[in-house]
Design an enzyme around this catalytic site. Sequence first.
Site, short mmCIF file in Angstrom:
data_model
loop_
_atom_site.label_atom_id
_atom_site.label_comp_id
_atom_site.label_asym_id
_atom_site.label_seq_id
_atom_site.Cartn_x
_atom_site.Cartn_y
_atom_site.Cartn_z
N LYS A 102 -10.89 54.42 55.98
CA LYS A 102 -10.46 53.19 55.17
C LYS A 102 -11.60 52.18 55.49
CE LYS A 102 -6.09 54.72 55.07
NZ LYS A 102 -5.51 55.33 53.72
N GLN A 124 -5.27 49.76 57.72
CA GLN A 124 -5.85 48.76 56.96
C GLN A 124 -6.42 47.59 57.26
OE1 GLN A 124 -5.83 49.60 53.84
NE2 GLN A 124 -4.30 51.59 53.90
N HIS A 184 3.98 52.92 57.08
CA HIS A 184 3.41 54.12 56.56
C HIS A 184 3.99 55.32 57.06
CE1 HIS A 184 0.30 57.15 55.50
NE2 HIS A 184 -0.13 56.46 54.60
N ASP A 195 -0.62 50.11 64.19
CA ASP A 195 -1.34 51.14 63.24
C ASP A 195 -2.18 50.16 62.32
OD1 ASP A 195 -2.17 52.02 60.57
OD2 ASP A 195 -0.04 52.49 59.89
N CYS A 250 3.08 56.58 50.32
CA CYS A 250 3.51 56.95 51.90
C CYS A 250 4.24 56.00 52.55
CB CYS A 250 2.17 57.40 52.47
SG CYS A 250 1.46 58.86 51.77
C1 LIG Z 1 -1.13 51.62 56.81
C2 LIG Z 1 -1.59 52.93 56.90
N1 LIG Z 1 -1.16 53.43 58.15
C3 LIG Z 1 -1.59 55.22 58.41
C4 LIG Z 1 -2.48 55.55 57.47
C5 LIG Z 1 -2.62 57.09 57.55
O1 LIG Z 1 -4.18 57.12 57.80
P1 LIG Z 1 -4.90 58.71 57.83
O2 LIG Z 1 -4.27 59.44 56.60
O3 LIG Z 1 -6.19 58.26 57.66
O4 LIG Z 1 -4.44 59.17 59.16
C6 LIG Z 1 -2.70 54.93 56.15
C7 LIG Z 1 -3.59 55.64 55.09
O5 LIG Z 1 -3.15 56.26 54.12
C8 LIG Z 1 -2.34 53.48 55.94
O6 LIG Z 1 -2.71 52.95 54.99
#
Ligand SMILES: Cc1ncc(COP(=O)(O)O)c(C=O)c1O
Lengths: 139, 416
Positions: free
Chosen positions: B236, B213, B133, B210, B374
Amino acid sequence: MSIETAQREIVEEFGLFDDWMDRYQYLIDLGRKLPELDAADMVEDHLLAGCQSQVWLITEGDADRMVFRANSDAAIVSGLIALLLKVYSGRSAQEILDSEPHFVVEIGLSDHLSPTRANGLNAMLAEIRRQAQLALQAA
Amino acid sequence: MDIVESKVKDQLDVFALREQFPVLARRVHDEKPLVYFDNAATAQRPLKVIEAMDDFYRRYNANVHRGVHQLSVEASEQFELARDSVRRLLNADSVREVVFTRGTTEAVNLVAQAYLRPRLEEGDEILITHMEHHSNIVPWQMLCEQTGAVLKVAPINRQGELLVEELASMINERTKLIGMVHVSNALGTINPVEEVCRIAKKHDVPVLVDGAQATPHMAVDVQALGCDFYCISAHKMYGPTGIGALWARESILEDMPPWQGGGEMITRVSFEGTTYNDLPHKFEAGTPNISGAIGFGKAVEFLEETGYEGIVWQEERLLEYATERMQAIDGLEIIGTAKHKGPVVSFTLEGAHPNDIGTIVDHYGVAIRTGHHCAMPVMQFFDVPATARVSFAPYNIRNEIDIFLEALGKARDMLA
Ligand SMILES: Cc1ncc(COP(=O)(O)O)c(C=O)c1O
């Protein structure tokens, strides 16, 4: 034709449809009929930011007669583009800046005007107006 | 098209579960039942979370860690209880290892700036994967610009699986950190984090995971994984937005300088100098998102009460059914066909832009995500500008997939 007449025509055409599916189908068909752009036009310089699909917009002409060509890789957005071109292409910069795109609300597509929508109708309208402003300054 | 109520009661009482989520009763676009398939973007919130946050504002709103009065004491207690819930969720050793952040994104940025930046020299390497991401790409790119370090990218295959051997062969003495996603939001792939951590350990390279998910769908044990940093977002996993956490080993956090300065993170301030607060508060400058943290804690309790076993059971059935039905559609290509997958189906449909699909199915009440998710490098790898994505939660049911497929068929007819 004036911007006003073009808007009125569009509103009349859409008045024939009574549900959203017909309206969208019509938009999709309009998008399909939009002349394709050459590869030379589909470059990053012509790409509009703020759209989820790719939208290319090319401005030609001058303040007396602004000509826009545009297309998108998404069908509904191409339909919206076809409407915008009908309204704005071939008009003077002053007329563009003096007019409001009221037809969008009147044909039940105001959803697409919300700045949080990523489909770029807003971005396209803003770019058309910006180009009109630039043309006036250059005149 | 109404949602058919057939009792599914094997592992999970789905209808009892649905009742905990008020938004699922909504109707959209001329009274169509909402089919919410955008859970990977953000999940819905159960009553437990909504009510706890409401209760905080109604009964004991106060700043934390500062007051002698009863409300402040109560707020501080609940805030710290929430931290302990997050500790339990990740099976961390101590609450000192759980830093509240705004979410995964801020957690990664914290590690980039407070942990890695002082350790980096020009030419050092940060190794990530091709399926990250943007939140696990851009903070490292910014760090590379600041320090002259280099970002390296481990490849994936056409199924969307990480090539672990290639990743291993890219580790060298200049590698200062490995960043990897546990479960890919764009592809659904579940990565072999434990295996990568084992390899990294041999080279003494820390691993940041990370987990945005992962925690909605599977039990995560940071000690068993063997990673060094684990980043999550509450929204999430059925909690509120604007709150998440960074887990890191206590010894690492002790060694890290604070990131942002302000109140809460100090024990004593004078113009001659400042003593920083103890862990984890030294990384939590300013008044925190108190109601968010409390909601986050309740989301953990919700997951514990529902049980990952039932969640996985329901999600696997949904994924299997959707995959089977979607594979049978002419011209539909599923992007991300890893053997181990979370409940996500990313796809393209010949002749139809994902944006058009999303707009049309929305009119049938079905909320899906379209775009690059993203994860633009993933889109580049599969050579598509965007995909459409359905992502499931345990409160989703088979019949909703049927409604979605019917809407998809309509979209396809309209766009043909
Ligand atoms: C795999 C992954 N990493 C990071 C994020 C970023 O999370 P956040 O926007 O809650 O910081 C997301 C969500 O959009 C995601 O799906």
